[in-house]
Scaffold this motif. Structure first.
Motif, PDB file in Angstrom:
ATOM      1  N   ASN A 134       8.447  55.226  56.162  1.00  0.00           N
ATOM      2  CA  ASN A 134       9.502  56.431  56.801  1.00  0.00           C
ATOM      3  C   ASN A 134       8.223  56.531  57.730  1.00  0.00           C
ATOM      4  OD1 ASN A 134      11.622  56.516  54.895  1.00  0.00           O
ATOM      5  ND2 ASN A 134      10.096  56.891  53.474  1.00  0.00           N
ATOM      6  N   LEU A 137       8.939  58.113  61.124  1.00  0.00           N
ATOM      7  CA  LEU A 137       9.894  59.266  61.072  1.00  0.00           C
ATOM      8  C   LEU A 137       9.179  60.482  60.807  1.00  0.00           C
ATOM      9  CD1 LEU A 137      12.513  58.492  58.329  1.00  0.00           C
ATOM     10  CD2 LEU A 137      13.329  58.408  60.677  1.00  0.00           C
ATOM     11  N   ILE A 203      14.342  57.932  50.276  1.00  0.00           N
ATOM     12  CA  ILE A 203      15.535  57.975  51.494  1.00  0.00           C
ATOM     13  C   ILE A 203      15.476  56.089  51.510  1.00  0.00           C
ATOM     14  CG2 ILE A 203      13.071  57.156  53.317  1.00  0.00           C
ATOM     15  CD1 ILE A 203      15.778  58.818  54.825  1.00  0.00           C
ATOM     16  N   ARG A 208      17.576  56.578  56.078  1.00  0.00           N
ATOM     17  CA  ARG A 208      16.479  56.571  56.881  1.00  0.00           C
ATOM     18  C   ARG A 208      16.895  55.859  59.038  1.00  0.00           C
ATOM     19  NH1 ARG A 208      14.091  52.276  54.892  1.00  0.00           N
ATOM     20  NH2 ARG A 208      12.973  53.305  53.996  1.00  0.00           N
TER      21      ARG A 208
END
Length: 240
Positions: A134, A137, A203, A208
């Motif tokens: 992640n 992000l 997630i 994602r």
């Protein structure tokens, strides 16, 4: 004028068999384009390998007041990556980050806070020992602060739709398609929180990818000329 600065390589462009044009985001001057000559000359202070994308360098440059191509007198790597080139997941994340940087950062003025953020983000990715799926992000959410369109984190049980056009959470589903549903909005509020940690962000691959696509749309909405991102397609497979 001869100056010393650190820099992060954004892109290299072949100019001739012996020359490159290198776009480098520098701490002292912002984005600069440098002409590197004599790449095959053994006496040259610069080696092509030194200018790989995202290389973190110490530079001695000839800084000209007029716009145009600058030149480099000396170059030295100041942070050899330990894991990033050898970890396929990290490499793909870094490739995506590089494309975003290149398409969103154009200022030719120094921004020490932005440079520090980019520098530390790359080192943090290289140092990461645990799951980093992640990371990109979080990078997108935090980079937007420096680019002038930071999302307002006003999420609440009432404000549970993130409006990409307005950059804030709203209580009702917008009339357009540029928004995050309640589920993605909840995840997004964790991304833009003050905490540096990603722990607690649950997630899956599908969410994602959906969130990544929406964040790219967010950048496209707020950065004219941002264009089409391609490297995120590789992330879908690698981080599945």
């Amino acid at each position: 004028m001869i100056c010393k600065t650190s820099g992060i390589v954004f892109k290299t462009i072949k100019y001739s068999d012996h020359s490159l044009i290198v776009k480098i985001y520098t701490r002292a001057f912002g984005l600069r384009s440098y002409m590197i000559r004599g790449m095959n000359n053994r006496k040259s202070a610069a080696r092509k390998s030194a200018f790989q994308p995202l290389s973190i360098l110490e530079l001695v440059v000839y800084e000209k007041e007029k716009e145009g191509l600058q030149s480099i007198r000396e170059v030295e790597s100041i942070y050899p990556y330990k894991s990033l080139p050898f970890d396929i997941r990290k490499s793909c994340i870094a490739m995506f980050m590089n494309e975003v940087m290149y398409r969103s950062i154009f200022s030719e003025e120094a921004d020490d806070a932005l440079f520090h953020f980019l520098h530390q983000s790359l080192i943090s990715l290289d140092d990461a020992e645990n799951s980093s799926e992640n990371f990109h992000l979080r990078f997108l959410a935090r980079l937007s602060r420096f680019l002038g369109f930071a999302p307002m984190n006003n999420f609440s049980p009432n404000n549970h739709f993130f409006d990409l056009q307005e950059g804030l959470f709203v209580s009702e589903q917008p009339m357009h398609n540029n928004f995050l549903d309640s589920s993605l909005s909840l995840k997004f509020t964790h991304l833009i929180a003050d905490s540096e940690q990603m722990s607690g962000l649950m997630i899956n691959a599908l969410s994602r990818n959906e969130l990544l696509a929406k964040l790219i749309d967010y950048y496209r909405l707020h950065l004219p000329g941002f264009g089409e991102i391609k490297s995120h397609l590789v992330l879908k497979d690698v981080l599945a």
